[in-house]
Design an enzyme around this catalytic site. Structure first.
Site, mmCIF file in Angstrom:
data_model
loop_
_atom_site.group_PDB
_atom_site.id
_atom_site.type_symbol
_atom_site.label_atom_id
_atom_site.label_comp_id
_atom_site.label_asym_id
_atom_site.label_seq_id
_atom_site.Cartn_x
_atom_site.Cartn_y
_atom_site.Cartn_z
ATOM 1 N N SER A 1 -35.412 10.395 -29.468
ATOM 2 C CA SER A 1 -36.010 10.908 -28.524
ATOM 3 C C SER A 1 -37.300 10.611 -28.632
ATOM 4 O O SER A 1 -37.857 11.058 -29.586
ATOM 5 C CB SER A 1 -35.580 12.399 -28.690
ATOM 6 O OG SER A 1 -36.339 13.183 -27.712
ATOM 7 N N LYS B 1 -39.099 10.705 -22.791
ATOM 8 C CA LYS B 1 -39.564 11.961 -22.105
ATOM 9 C C LYS B 1 -40.288 11.421 -20.874
ATOM 10 O O LYS B 1 -40.917 10.570 -20.808
ATOM 11 C CB LYS B 1 -40.389 13.113 -22.969
ATOM 12 C CG LYS B 1 -39.650 13.404 -24.202
ATOM 13 C CD LYS B 1 -38.879 14.424 -23.864
ATOM 14 C CE LYS B 1 -38.171 15.404 -25.045
ATOM 15 N NZ LYS B 1 -37.315 16.383 -24.895
ATOM 16 N N ASP C 1 -29.050 20.271 -20.613
ATOM 17 C CA ASP C 1 -29.439 20.762 -21.960
ATOM 18 C C ASP C 1 -30.016 22.122 -22.039
ATOM 19 O O ASP C 1 -28.957 23.140 -22.257
ATOM 20 C CB ASP C 1 -30.801 19.987 -22.445
ATOM 21 C CG ASP C 1 -31.619 20.271 -23.741
ATOM 22 O OD1 ASP C 1 -31.017 21.302 -24.340
ATOM 23 O OD2 ASP C 1 -32.389 19.749 -24.316
HETATM 24 O O1 OSB Z 1 -35.033 18.739 -24.769
HETATM 25 O O2 OSB Z 1 -34.247 17.504 -26.332
HETATM 26 C C1 OSB Z 1 -35.119 18.541 -25.935
HETATM 27 C C2 OSB Z 1 -37.533 18.582 -29.040
HETATM 28 C C3 OSB Z 1 -37.793 19.929 -28.820
HETATM 29 C C4 OSB Z 1 -37.424 20.689 -27.837
HETATM 30 C C5 OSB Z 1 -36.725 20.076 -26.716
HETATM 31 C C6 OSB Z 1 -36.159 18.743 -27.045
HETATM 32 C C7 OSB Z 1 -36.756 17.932 -28.117
HETATM 33 C C8 OSB Z 1 -36.086 16.650 -28.202
HETATM 34 C C9 OSB Z 1 -36.306 15.994 -29.638
HETATM 35 O O3 OSB Z 1 -35.582 15.855 -27.552
HETATM 36 C C10 OSB Z 1 -35.103 16.081 -30.328
HETATM 37 C C11 OSB Z 1 -35.294 15.811 -31.909
HETATM 38 O O4 OSB Z 1 -35.547 14.634 -32.290
HETATM 39 O O5 OSB Z 1 -34.908 16.792 -32.679
HETATM 40 MG MG MG Z 2 -33.564 17.868 -23.575
#
Ligand code: OSB
Ligand code: MG
Length: 367
Positions: free
Chosen positions: A135, A163, A238
């Site tokens: 991510s 993102k 999510d």
């Molecule tokens: O929306 O998936 C998400 C991190 C913090 C809060 C929300 C999210 C995320 C990530 C990172 O997308 C996931 C990771 O690398 O742990």
């Molecule tokens: Mg997410």
């Protein structure tokens, strides 16, 4: 399993990268760690709530107070036959799935250690390694985005999630798609769009994304169902999935065709496994999400991702991306997009106690 004592801490962990999402910029974590003691064993859990309620409503201070004043007093000094039994005792308390998960997951670790089994086997998993993607946060330029995507594809990650937010969506995504025509790409909006943004979301539909993660409100299922009917690309939920009940409703409404599972968001392993079972029955593919956890939370996530329904690469990328030094002895590193599960009983990783003490900002012991 008699729960004899507990230790709650807040541990400060600076991130190795600046992580920008539609809801803000993160450069550090304040990690809620829970240790449960029973039968000479220790079980570990990690909370994913943050200082401010920018992802969902729960906060670190709220969870600290709730665990101290309600959840831990309810379970300490008593015998628990299994995680189901413990979960029943938490049921009278409404909501707060992240705070409950911190406790429930620490109990699963302790309980599987008492059985002498790795957590994934006790959960009913079937894989000893899992496929992972990565991510990537919002970057300061398109050039920086392209360079970062290239690096992570070269490292073998099986899927790149980018993102997005209004104003940082079509341009960077078109550039990435053009540069990497064959890559498995997804986007995560963290609830930054509304139905009125349909033209932008429809334009994303042209980019052969594997899914669009949580475009609409954090607690919405209704509008996601409306939007899913208007898009070709699958919506992945999510934030909106916090319990088996929310998952059942999402399935009935058609709010999304893919689910991001985070046990620490949904009350823990038991509740997440129920969501897994409902999704399996409905033909919804799953993947393991993440919340920038340290090795303790990542180990829990990896064991859970051993369940059958996790057919898409998850977000549990190499720990060395996030931390100069992780809170555990073991290095949780992916090779060519494959992450081996930690071996040994329970979560199979060993917290570095001296380091944890050194980075602790607050701690309390309860019995
Ligand atoms: O929306 O998936 C998400 C991190 C913090 C809060 C929300 C999210 C995320 C990530 C990172 O997308 C996931 C990771 O690398 O742990
Ligand atoms: Mg997410």
């Amino acid at each position: 399993m008699r729960l004899e004592a507990a230790e709650l801490r807040i541990v400060h962990m600076p991130l190795r990268f600046r992580f920008e999402t539609s809801f803000g910029v993160q450069t550090e974590r304040h990690v809620l760690l829970l240790t449960l003691y029973g039968e000479g064993l220790e079980g570990f859990g990690e909370g994913v709530m943050e200082t401010l309620p920018l992802y969902r409503e729960e906060t670190l201070e709220g969870a600290w107070a709730l665990l101290r004043e309600a959840l831990l007093p309810q379970v300490l000094g008593r015998d628990w036959a299994n995680p189901e039994h413990l979960w029943e005792a938490l049921r009278p308390f409404r909501g707060n799935p992240m705070a409950k998960a911190t406790l429930e997951m620490a109990f699963w670790d302790l309980w599987s250690k008492s059985l002498g089994q790795p957590l994934w086997k006790v959960l009913g998993g079937l894989r000893s390694e899992v496929e992972v993607g990565v991510s990537l946060g919002i970057q300061l330029s398109i050039e920086a985005t392209l360079a970062l995507v290239e690096t992570h594809l070269q490292q073998g990650y099986r899927r790149i999630k980018l993102k997005i937010r209004p104003g940082w969506d079509l341009q960077p995504l078109r550039a990435v798609r053009q540069a990497f025509p064959e890559a498995t790409l997804t986007v995560d909006a963290n609830s930054a769009y509304q139905l009125a943004d349909l033209p932008v979301l429809r334009a994303l539909d042209e980019l052969r994304l594997d899914y669009i993660e949580q475009p609409l409100d954090y607690d919405d299922l209704h509008d996601h169902a409306k939007l899913q009917r208007l898009l070709t690309t699958s919506i992945c939920l999510d934030e909106s999935l916090v319990s088996p009940e929310s998952a059942r409703k999402a399935i009935e409404l058609g709010s999304g065709r893919v689910f991001n599972i985070k046990p620490a968001r949904m009350g823990g392993h038991l509740s997440s496994r129920r969501v897994h079972d409902l999704a399996q029955a409905a033909g919804i593919p799953l993947w393991m999400g993440g919340m920038l956890e340290t090795g303790i939370g990542r180990a829990h996530n990896l064991h859970h991702a051993s369940l059958k329904g996790f057919s898409k690469p998850g977000d549990t990328s190499s720990a060395s991306r996030y931390w100069e030094v992780d809170l555990i002895e073991e290095a949780l590193e992916a090779k060519e997009g494959i992450m081996p599960l930690p071996a040994g009983p329970g979560i199979g990783v060993h917290p570095r106690k001296d380091l944890i003490r050194q980075k602790t900002q607050r701690e309390v012991q309860l019995r």
